[in-house]
Motif scaffolding. Structure first.
Motif, short mmCIF file in Angstrom:
data_model
loop_
_atom_site.label_atom_id
_atom_site.label_comp_id
_atom_site.label_asym_id
_atom_site.label_seq_id
_atom_site.Cartn_x
_atom_site.Cartn_y
_atom_site.Cartn_z
N LEU A 1 0.41 -2.19 7.36
CA LEU A 1 1.60 -2.90 7.85
C LEU A 1 1.29 -3.79 9.06
N LYS A 2 0.33 -3.40 9.86
CA LYS A 2 0.00 -4.17 11.05
C LYS A 2 -0.63 -5.52 10.72
N THR A 3 -1.26 -5.63 9.54
CA THR A 3 -2.02 -6.85 9.26
C THR A 3 -1.70 -7.53 7.94
N VAL A 4 -1.00 -6.88 7.04
CA VAL A 4 -0.84 -7.44 5.69
C VAL A 4 -0.09 -8.77 5.68
N CYS A 5 0.82 -8.99 6.58
CA CYS A 5 1.62 -10.22 6.54
C CYS A 5 0.81 -11.45 6.92
N LYS A 6 -0.35 -11.25 7.51
CA LYS A 6 -1.22 -12.40 7.82
C LYS A 6 -1.80 -13.00 6.55
N ASN A 7 -1.99 -12.17 5.52
CA ASN A 7 -2.54 -12.63 4.25
C ASN A 7 -2.11 -11.65 3.15
N PRO A 8 -0.90 -11.83 2.59
CA PRO A 8 -0.37 -10.85 1.62
C PRO A 8 -0.91 -10.97 0.21
N ILE A 9 -2.12 -11.46 0.05
CA ILE A 9 -2.73 -11.57 -1.28
C ILE A 9 -3.46 -10.27 -1.60
N ALA A 10 -3.30 -9.78 -2.81
CA ALA A 10 -3.94 -8.55 -3.30
C ALA A 10 -3.66 -7.36 -2.38
N PRO A 11 -2.38 -7.04 -2.17
CA PRO A 11 -2.05 -5.97 -1.22
C PRO A 11 -2.56 -4.59 -1.63
N SER A 12 -2.58 -4.30 -2.92
CA SER A 12 -3.09 -2.99 -3.36
C SER A 12 -4.57 -2.84 -3.04
N ALA A 13 -5.32 -3.87 -3.34
CA ALA A 13 -6.76 -3.83 -3.05
C ALA A 13 -7.00 -3.67 -1.55
N TYR A 14 -6.22 -4.38 -0.76
CA TYR A 14 -6.35 -4.29 0.70
C TYR A 14 -6.02 -2.88 1.18
N LEU A 15 -4.93 -2.31 0.67
CA LEU A 15 -4.53 -0.95 1.05
C LEU A 15 -5.61 0.07 0.67
N PHE A 16 -6.13 -0.04 -0.54
CA PHE A 16 -7.17 0.90 -0.98
C PHE A 16 -8.46 0.73 -0.17
N ARG A 17 -8.76 -0.49 0.24
CA ARG A 17 -9.95 -0.71 1.07
C ARG A 17 -9.78 -0.03 2.43
N ILE A 18 -8.60 -0.14 3.01
CA ILE A 18 -8.33 0.53 4.28
C ILE A 18 -8.51 2.03 4.12
N ALA A 19 -7.92 2.58 3.06
CA ALA A 19 -8.01 4.03 2.81
C ALA A 19 -9.46 4.45 2.57
N GLN A 20 -10.19 3.66 1.82
CA GLN A 20 -11.58 3.99 1.55
C GLN A 20 -12.39 3.99 2.84
N ASN A 21 -12.15 3.02 3.72
CA ASN A 21 -12.86 2.99 5.00
C ASN A 21 -12.51 4.20 5.87
N LEU A 22 -11.24 4.58 5.87
CA LEU A 22 -10.83 5.77 6.62
C LEU A 22 -11.49 7.03 6.06
N LEU A 23 -11.57 7.11 4.74
CA LEU A 23 -12.22 8.26 4.11
C LEU A 23 -13.71 8.31 4.45
N ILE A 24 -14.35 7.17 4.46
CA ILE A 24 -15.77 7.12 4.83
C ILE A 24 -15.94 7.63 6.26
N ASP A 25 -15.06 7.21 7.15
CA ASP A 25 -15.12 7.70 8.53
C ASP A 25 -14.96 9.21 8.57
N LEU A 26 -14.02 9.73 7.79
CA LEU A 26 -13.79 11.18 7.73
C LEU A 26 -15.03 11.89 7.18
N GLN A 27 -15.61 11.34 6.15
CA GLN A 27 -16.80 11.96 5.55
C GLN A 27 -17.98 11.94 6.51
#
Length: 132
Positions: free
Chosen positions: A57-83
């Motif tokens: 939500l903090k950044t999606v409005c700057k470039n709302p193209i491919a929102p699902s891919a962007y969301l999943f990329r954020i989650a994947q990066n957070l998961l990598i940090d957790l791992q």
């Protein structure tokens, strides 16, 4: 259903909370299942979904193209940090509440065989199957 990109564009253009709620309902469960399959515990997955949407939500409005891919990329990066922190469980796609046989195109296959084959794939290929 409207395109997810249209829902986010509507949210960004007119602060339409209803559009964002529909996007959230559509994507949150998919994202949670993906995170659990990739190694997060159920509780961690809930936390990661929340954090992913906050960052989204903090950044999606700057470039709302491919929102699902962007969301999943954020989650994947957070998961990598957790791992990396060593707090996640070992990744293994498991058979959960599935029947032992599935009808696929008129033939029956063993569900276990499918999951064994998926576990043999590279991590990137597993991501493709899980995201699909």
């Amino acid at each position: 259903m409207e395109q997810l990109e249209d829902l986010i564009r509507s949210y960004c253009d007119s602060d339409d909370e209803t559009s964002f709620r529909r996007f959230y309902r559509h994507e949150s469960q998919r994202l949670w299942r993906y995170l659990v399959a990739r190694g997060a515990t159920e509780a961690q997955a809930y936390d990661l979904v929340s954090e992913s949407f906050i960052r989204f939500l903090k950044t999606v409005c700057k470039n709302p193209i491919a929102p699902s891919a962007y969301l999943f990329r954020i989650a994947q990066n957070l998961l990598i940090d957790l791992q990396r922190s060593g707090l996640s469980r070992e990744v293994s796609i498991e058979i959960n509440e599935l029947e032992s046989k599935q009808d696929v195109g008129g033939t029956f296959i063993e569900t276990r065989d499918v999951f064994v084959a998926i576990n043999k794939l590279t991590r990137d290929d597993q991501n493709i199957v899980l995201l699909r």
